[in-house]
Motif scaffolding. Structure first.
Motif, PDB file in Angstrom:
ATOM      1  N   GLN A 201      14.511  10.146  -9.510  1.00 30.96           N
ATOM      2  CA  GLN A 201      15.888  10.635  -9.578  1.00 30.96           C
ATOM      3  C   GLN A 201      16.007  11.876 -10.459  1.00 30.96           C
ATOM      4  N   LYS A 202      15.107  11.988 -11.425  1.00 33.40           N
ATOM      5  CA  LYS A 202      15.095  13.147 -12.331  1.00 33.40           C
ATOM      6  C   LYS A 202      14.135  14.236 -11.860  1.00 33.40           C
ATOM      7  N   ALA A 203      13.548  14.053 -10.675  1.00 35.49           N
ATOM      8  CA  ALA A 203      12.583  15.009 -10.108  1.00 35.49           C
ATOM      9  C   ALA A 203      11.378  15.213 -11.027  1.00 35.49           C
ATOM     10  N   LEU A 204      10.935  14.125 -11.659  1.00 34.96           N
ATOM     11  CA  LEU A 204       9.767  14.162 -12.536  1.00 34.96           C
ATOM     12  C   LEU A 204       8.563  13.548 -11.827  1.00 34.96           C
ATOM     13  N   PRO A 205       7.347  14.017 -12.116  1.00 33.20           N
ATOM     14  CA  PRO A 205       6.156  13.396 -11.523  1.00 33.20           C
ATOM     15  C   PRO A 205       6.013  11.937 -11.954  1.00 33.20           C
ATOM     16  N   THR A 206       5.551  11.108 -11.043  1.00 32.10           N
ATOM     17  CA  THR A 206       5.238   9.718 -11.389  1.00 32.10           C
ATOM     18  C   THR A 206       3.782   9.576 -11.839  1.00 32.10           C
ATOM     19  N   ILE A 207       3.059  10.694 -11.825  1.00 29.68           N
ATOM     20  CA  ILE A 207       1.658  10.755 -12.210  1.00 29.68           C
ATOM     21  C   ILE A 207       1.577  11.415 -13.583  1.00 29.68           C
ATOM     22  N   PRO A 208       0.703  10.938 -14.504  1.00 24.79           N
ATOM     23  CA  PRO A 208      -0.342   9.951 -14.268  1.00 24.79           C
ATOM     24  C   PRO A 208       0.165   8.514 -14.330  1.00 24.79           C
ATOM     25  N   SER A 209      -0.590   7.673 -13.672  1.00 18.35           N
ATOM     26  CA  SER A 209      -0.460   6.236 -13.851  1.00 18.35           C
ATOM     27  C   SER A 209      -1.604   5.807 -14.770  1.00 18.35           C
ATOM     28  N   THR A 210      -1.675   4.523 -15.061  1.00 19.31           N
ATOM     29  CA  THR A 210      -2.828   4.003 -15.793  1.00 19.31           C
ATOM     30  C   THR A 210      -3.553   3.002 -14.910  1.00 19.31           C
ATOM     31  N   LEU A 211      -4.821   2.822 -15.168  1.00 18.18           N
ATOM     32  CA  LEU A 211      -5.579   1.858 -14.380  1.00 18.18           C
ATOM     33  C   LEU A 211      -5.018   0.449 -14.576  1.00 18.18           C
ATOM     34  N   LYS A 212      -4.564   0.141 -15.763  1.00 21.26           N
ATOM     35  CA  LYS A 212      -3.956  -1.175 -16.010  1.00 21.26           C
ATOM     36  C   LYS A 212      -2.763  -1.392 -15.082  1.00 21.26           C
ATOM     37  N   ASP A 213      -1.898  -0.396 -14.985  1.00 22.95           N
ATOM     38  CA  ASP A 213      -0.743  -0.483 -14.084  1.00 22.95           C
ATOM     39  C   ASP A 213      -1.189  -0.705 -12.643  1.00 22.95           C
ATOM     40  N   GLU A 214      -2.204   0.038 -12.233  1.00 22.34           N
ATOM     41  CA  GLU A 214      -2.650  -0.057 -10.845  1.00 22.34           C
ATOM     42  C   GLU A 214      -3.274  -1.422 -10.551  1.00 22.34           C
ATOM     43  N   ILE A 215      -4.044  -1.942 -11.481  1.00 20.54           N
ATOM     44  CA  ILE A 215      -4.649  -3.271 -11.292  1.00 20.54           C
ATOM     45  C   ILE A 215      -3.563  -4.335 -11.181  1.00 20.54           C
ATOM     46  N   GLU A 216      -2.498  -4.166 -11.959  1.00 18.80           N
ATOM     47  CA  GLU A 216      -1.412  -5.150 -11.948  1.00 18.80           C
ATOM     48  C   GLU A 216      -0.482  -4.996 -10.738  1.00 18.80           C
ATOM     49  N   ASN A 218      -0.891  -2.363  -7.821  1.00 19.74           N
ATOM     50  CA  ASN A 218      -1.345  -1.735  -6.577  1.00 19.74           C
ATOM     51  C   ASN A 218      -1.987  -2.783  -5.686  1.00 19.74           C
ATOM     52  N   ILE A 219      -1.361  -3.050  -4.559  1.00 24.92           N
ATOM     53  CA  ILE A 219      -1.797  -4.163  -3.711  1.00 24.92           C
ATOM     54  C   ILE A 219      -3.215  -3.958  -3.172  1.00 24.92           C
ATOM     55  N   PHE A 220      -3.639  -2.696  -3.054  1.00 23.80           N
ATOM     56  CA  PHE A 220      -4.998  -2.427  -2.568  1.00 23.80           C
ATOM     57  C   PHE A 220      -6.051  -2.762  -3.619  1.00 23.80           C
ATOM     58  N   LEU A 221      -5.722  -2.569  -4.891  1.00 23.11           N
ATOM     59  CA  LEU A 221      -6.659  -2.966  -5.953  1.00 23.11           C
ATOM     60  C   LEU A 221      -6.620  -4.465  -6.193  1.00 23.11           C
ATOM     61  N   ARG A 222      -5.586  -5.115  -5.729  1.00 18.78           N
ATOM     62  CA  ARG A 222      -5.459  -6.567  -5.904  1.00 18.78           C
ATOM     63  C   ARG A 222      -6.112  -7.360  -4.765  1.00 18.78           C
ATOM     64  N   ALA A 223      -6.537  -6.649  -3.723  1.00 26.14           N
ATOM     65  CA  ALA A 223      -7.214  -7.323  -2.606  1.00 26.14           C
ATOM     66  C   ALA A 223      -8.530  -7.932  -3.089  1.00 26.14           C
ATOM     67  N   LYS A 224      -8.773  -9.188  -2.731  1.00 23.49           N
ATOM     68  CA  LYS A 224      -9.930  -9.925  -3.262  1.00 23.49           C
ATOM     69  C   LYS A 224     -11.213  -9.643  -2.493  1.00 23.49           C
ATOM     70  N   ASN A 225     -11.085  -9.194  -1.251  1.00 20.35           N
ATOM     71  CA  ASN A 225     -12.285  -8.968  -0.437  1.00 20.35           C
ATOM     72  C   ASN A 225     -11.984  -7.899   0.595  1.00 20.35           C
ATOM     73  N   VAL A 226     -13.028  -7.466   1.278  1.00 21.67           N
ATOM     74  CA  VAL A 226     -12.866  -6.349   2.209  1.00 21.67           C
ATOM     75  C   VAL A 226     -12.013  -6.732   3.417  1.00 21.67           C
ATOM     76  N   GLU A 227     -12.022  -8.020   3.775  1.00 23.62           N
ATOM     77  CA  GLU A 227     -11.209  -8.473   4.916  1.00 23.62           C
ATOM     78  C   GLU A 227      -9.724  -8.322   4.620  1.00 23.62           C
ATOM     79  N   SER A 228      -9.302  -8.794   3.469  1.00 22.56           N
ATOM     80  CA  SER A 228      -7.879  -8.679   3.130  1.00 22.56           C
ATOM     81  C   SER A 228      -7.495  -7.226   2.889  1.00 22.56           C
ATOM     82  N   PHE A 229      -8.412  -6.458   2.295  1.00 12.95           N
ATOM     83  CA  PHE A 229      -8.158  -5.031   2.110  1.00 12.95           C
ATOM     84  C   PHE A 229      -7.966  -4.329   3.465  1.00 12.95           C
ATOM     85  N   SER A 230      -8.825  -4.648   4.420  1.00 14.14           N
ATOM     86  CA  SER A 230      -8.768  -4.011   5.739  1.00 14.14           C
ATOM     87  C   SER A 230      -7.438  -4.296   6.422  1.00 14.14           C
TER      88      SER A 230
END
Length: 239
Positions: A201-216, A218-230
């Motif tokens: 809303q303020k036209a600010l970048p959402t980057i950088p993120s942190t790896l901790k945030d992404e692990i918590e 990001n659904i792709f980093l939360r996928a347990k195996n390649v089948e669920s990721f696919s």
């Protein structure tokens, strides 16, 4: 060192890494030359290096103009030597690239393209992930396989959790809609979406993120195996 975020094209980000001791700088993935030149000239910097994560035009479009103007050295993956214009320095997986006061580990992360790499500035705990890992997303699989992309994301996932993630596009808000659809009870994700929305809303970048945030979140980093990721990647392709 400081990082300057440079919006390019429609939704790309290039990044300028500046060594304040000597005004030397690297640019990551210059989509186009003009916004990079504008910042370099305004801050009176020495643009010593161009670092490319992969060969797609929206990441290398400014290479040759910047090289010509500043005599910058272009650094890229050795397997993409014929696809990265103006390349001077060929790097490979697990190599430590060091020049001036810049020092980064090269991590080969194929999937989006076969020659995709990231630049991990381990002393600063900063990684430039190009189009492999986005905040709350990951890149489309164009040249690689699901297995390769899953393994590439796990390489990044293994880094320290306080690592800052600098990716190639401002896709975070749209990515968040996919994540929350498939992970609606995730409180960390709900909180992150609130912060993303406020920045948007303020036209600010959402980057950088942190790896901790992404692990918590990001659904792709939360996928347990390649089948669920696919399955998730296929769903996102049609989202």
């Amino acid at each position: 060192m400081i990082i300057e975020t440079i919006p390019c094209l429609q939704d790309n980000y290039s990044y300028l890494i500046v060594d304040e001791q000597n005004n030397n700088a690297c640019v990551i993935d210059p989509s186009e030359a003009k916004p990079v030149i504008d910042l370099v000239e305004r801050k009176n910097l020495n643009l010593r290096y161009v670092l490319n994560t992969h060969h797609h035009h929206d990441h290398i479009g400014g290479n040759e103009e910047l090289k010509k103007k500043y005599n910058s050295k272009i650094v890229g993956y050795k397997g993409d030597a014929k696809r990265i214009p103006g390349i001077n320095v060929l790097v490979e997986n697990n190599q430590i690239w060091k020049s001036d006061n810049f020092e980064a580990k090269i991590i080969h992360i194929p999937g989006h393209t076969t020659g995709h790499i990231s630049f991990y500035f381990f002393n600063e705990k900063i990684i430039f992930t190009g189009d492999t890992l986005f905040s709350l997303g990951c890149g489309r699989i164009f040249e690689g396989t699901y297995q390769e992309m899953f393994e590439s994301l796990n390489k990044i996932k293994s880094l320290p959790e306080d690592t800052k993630i600098y990716c190639g596009h401002e896709y975070t808000l749209q990515n968040s809609k996919f994540c929350i659809k498939h992970d609606p009870e995730n409180l960390n994700l709900q909180n992150k979406i609130s912060k993303i929305t406020e920045k948007h809303q303020k036209a600010l970048p959402t980057i950088p993120s942190t790896l901790k945030d992404e692990i918590e979140c990001n659904i792709f980093l939360r996928a347990k195996n390649v089948e669920s990721f696919s399955k998730l990647r296929d769903l996102k392709d049609n989202f």
